[in-house]
Write an enzyme that holds these catalytic residues in place. Structure first.
Site, mmCIF file in Angstrom:
data_model
loop_
_atom_site.group_PDB
_atom_site.id
_atom_site.type_symbol
_atom_site.label_atom_id
_atom_site.label_comp_id
_atom_site.label_asym_id
_atom_site.label_seq_id
_atom_site.Cartn_x
_atom_site.Cartn_y
_atom_site.Cartn_z
ATOM 1 N N HIS A 1 3.254 -13.113 -5.735
ATOM 2 C CA HIS A 1 1.951 -13.291 -4.537
ATOM 3 C C HIS A 1 1.497 -14.762 -4.797
ATOM 4 O O HIS A 1 0.108 -14.833 -4.376
ATOM 5 C CB HIS A 1 0.730 -12.470 -4.965
ATOM 6 C CG HIS A 1 -0.036 -11.680 -3.848
ATOM 7 N ND1 HIS A 1 -0.582 -12.644 -2.961
ATOM 8 C CD2 HIS A 1 -0.174 -10.510 -3.307
ATOM 9 C CE1 HIS A 1 -1.030 -11.862 -2.338
ATOM 10 N NE2 HIS A 1 -0.906 -10.662 -2.277
ATOM 11 N N ARG B 1 0.736 -1.249 -0.043
ATOM 12 C CA ARG B 1 -0.009 -0.058 0.018
ATOM 13 C C ARG B 1 0.679 1.361 -0.128
ATOM 14 O O ARG B 1 1.924 1.356 0.686
ATOM 15 C CB ARG B 1 -0.956 0.074 1.147
ATOM 16 C CG ARG B 1 -2.047 -1.141 1.119
ATOM 17 C CD ARG B 1 -2.733 -1.067 2.262
ATOM 18 N NE ARG B 1 -3.955 -1.901 2.305
ATOM 19 C CZ ARG B 1 -3.881 -3.274 2.311
ATOM 20 N NH1 ARG B 1 -2.763 -3.940 2.598
ATOM 21 N NH2 ARG B 1 -4.946 -3.876 2.374
ATOM 22 N N ASP C 1 -0.716 -10.319 7.985
ATOM 23 C CA ASP C 1 -0.802 -9.705 6.891
ATOM 24 C C ASP C 1 0.236 -8.273 6.934
ATOM 25 O O ASP C 1 -0.153 -7.296 6.952
ATOM 26 C CB ASP C 1 -2.366 -8.940 6.580
ATOM 27 C CG ASP C 1 -2.521 -8.657 5.326
ATOM 28 O OD1 ASP C 1 -3.443 -7.844 5.133
ATOM 29 O OD2 ASP C 1 -1.758 -8.863 4.416
ATOM 30 N N GLU D 1 5.665 -12.936 0.167
ATOM 31 C CA GLU D 1 6.093 -12.011 -0.739
ATOM 32 C C GLU D 1 7.154 -11.273 -0.420
ATOM 33 O O GLU D 1 7.207 -10.236 0.514
ATOM 34 C CB GLU D 1 4.729 -10.777 -0.792
ATOM 35 C CG GLU D 1 3.282 -11.468 -0.977
ATOM 36 C CD GLU D 1 2.307 -10.514 -0.576
ATOM 37 O OE1 GLU D 1 2.311 -9.377 -0.990
ATOM 38 O OE2 GLU D 1 1.504 -11.272 -0.061
HETATM 39 C C1 G6D Z 1 -5.502 -8.012 1.201
HETATM 40 O O1 G6D Z 1 -4.309 -6.754 2.865
HETATM 41 C C2 G6D Z 1 -4.310 -7.816 1.812
HETATM 42 C C3 G6D Z 1 -3.008 -7.718 1.181
HETATM 43 O O2 G6D Z 1 -2.047 -7.816 1.970
HETATM 44 C C4 G6D Z 1 -3.069 -8.933 0.165
HETATM 45 O O3 G6D Z 1 -1.869 -8.612 -0.592
HETATM 46 C C5 G6D Z 1 -4.310 -8.746 -0.730
HETATM 47 O O4 G6D Z 1 -5.413 -8.941 0.056
HETATM 48 C C6 G6D Z 1 -4.481 -9.846 -1.841
HETATM 49 O O5 G6D Z 1 -5.776 -6.764 0.549
#
Ligand code: G6D
Length: 347
Positions: free
Chosen positions: A179, A80, A251, A312
């Protein structure tokens, strides 16, 4: 080594092709010319049974939008960027916002949704697919014409190497990753809560309530984010921890300790599969699929929370107020050059 190519679909009138790379033991990957998407990583278990250890949609058309970025090449940047704003050379860039008020994963049409030029090569020791793409100046708001070269290589030692190179004719921002979501049980037979994880990291990038890096770095010894001694992913994931609540699980971005040793080890006792990760990236985002989408998986079910772990390797996401922009900065004419290696064995 063998490479086979299959026509698997068509997006917006363009052919979607799958390149299937295999070594002599049947280990290998399937990857698309669209988004550099890895749909399969085929790995033997302790009994030699080869199964897919990454999340895969059943319908190829699910990859067109790919709401969870399954297997996708992410860029120009990953993570982000608050309000899509970042400053380069005293110019405030207004990048496209696709994550609410922020930019996420390179914008609305990032590299995960681009058709890439492909070349392949195979010999007795290795086989690779190489993706080339020219990202034009201004794409998703980024300055400079960026030449991208990404290579996925498999070896006879059951290794998958992801290497990323980029150059630009202006100062710009680059922070690439892949990813893929890993689940070593094979074909998503169970979730990842019983997978063991080791991670060579003592610090975490703090997130605000919008999951944007604040710039603060948190010491994680003895916290749910401490994996310096292997533990199951499920052991602490529901602990009463402010950062865990923000992500509704893992996350987050861990700052990796230096050196060339293994940075991360994921293993699953029942299948016996083990994956060691080596990288020259300085951090890694781990995401425990806390917000699954509704697309049907290859195993004929909808994804559930904790079904897999996205790994990632990258620089820290830029976050707010340019806080980590320096780690994504690519000077005009210099080369961005990163590599991550996944080595598969059995325990
Ligand atoms: C959500 O917050 C998560 C991200 O980290 C992820 O990469 C995405 O889903 C696929 O936004």
């Amino acid at each position: 080594m063998e490479i086979l190519k299959f026509l698997v679909g068509e997006f917006n009138g363009k052919k979607v092709e799958s390149y299937n790379l295999r070594n002599s033991k049947g280990f290998g990957i399937n990857a698309l010319n669209y988004g550099g998407i890895i749909t399969d990583v085929l790995v033997p278990d302790k009994d030699g049974v080869i199964e897919n250890v990454v999340m895969k949609y059943k319908d190829i058309n699910s990859y067109k939008e790919n709401p969870s970025y399954y297997g996708a090449l992410i860029g120009r940047t990953s993570g982000r960027i608050a309000e899509g704003k970042v400053t380069i050379n005293d110019n405030v860039l207004e990048l496209n916002k696709n994550y609410g008020v922020n930019q996420g994963h390179g914008g609305a049409i990032g590299f995960s949704k681009k058709f890439l030029d492909v070349i392949t090569n195979a010999n007795e020791e290795e086989a690779y697919i190489e993706f080339n793409y020219l990202s034009p100046c201004g794409e998703e708001g980024y300055p400079g014409n960026l030449n991208l070269k990404v290579r996925y290589t498999i070896t006879e030692n059951n290794e998958l190497k992801l290497s990323y190179k980029a150059t630009c004719d202006e100062n710009t921002l680059v922070n690439l990753t892949n990813h893929s979501y890993f689940n070593l049980s094979g074909n998503c037979k169970e979730n990842i809560l019983s997978h063991y994880l080791y991670l060579d990291s003592d610090f975490l990038v703090e997130l605000n309530e919008n999951e944007v890096p604040t710039g603060e770095i948190i010491e994680i010894e003895g916290t749910p984010f401490d994996f310096t001694n292997p533990k199951t992913i499920g052991r602490d994931i529901e602990e009463d921890d402010y950062q865990l609540k923000i992500g509704q699980g893992y996350d987050h971005c861990w700052i990796l300790n230096g050196g060339n040793d293994v940075k991360m080890r994921l293993y699953h006792k029942e299948s016996g599969r083990k994956m060691d990760v080596y990288t020259n990236q300085n951090s890694v985002v781990l995401y425990s699929l806390n917000f699954p989408d509704e697309e049907i998986l290859e195993c004929n079910k909808k994804p559930s929370r904790r079904d897999a772990l996205a790994i990632e390797t990258q620089s820290p996401p830029i976050g707010r107020d340019n806080i980590f922009a320096k780690y994504s900065f690519l000077k005009k004419g210099e080369e961005y050059n990163k590599e991550t290696i996944y080595k598969f064995t059995t325990i």
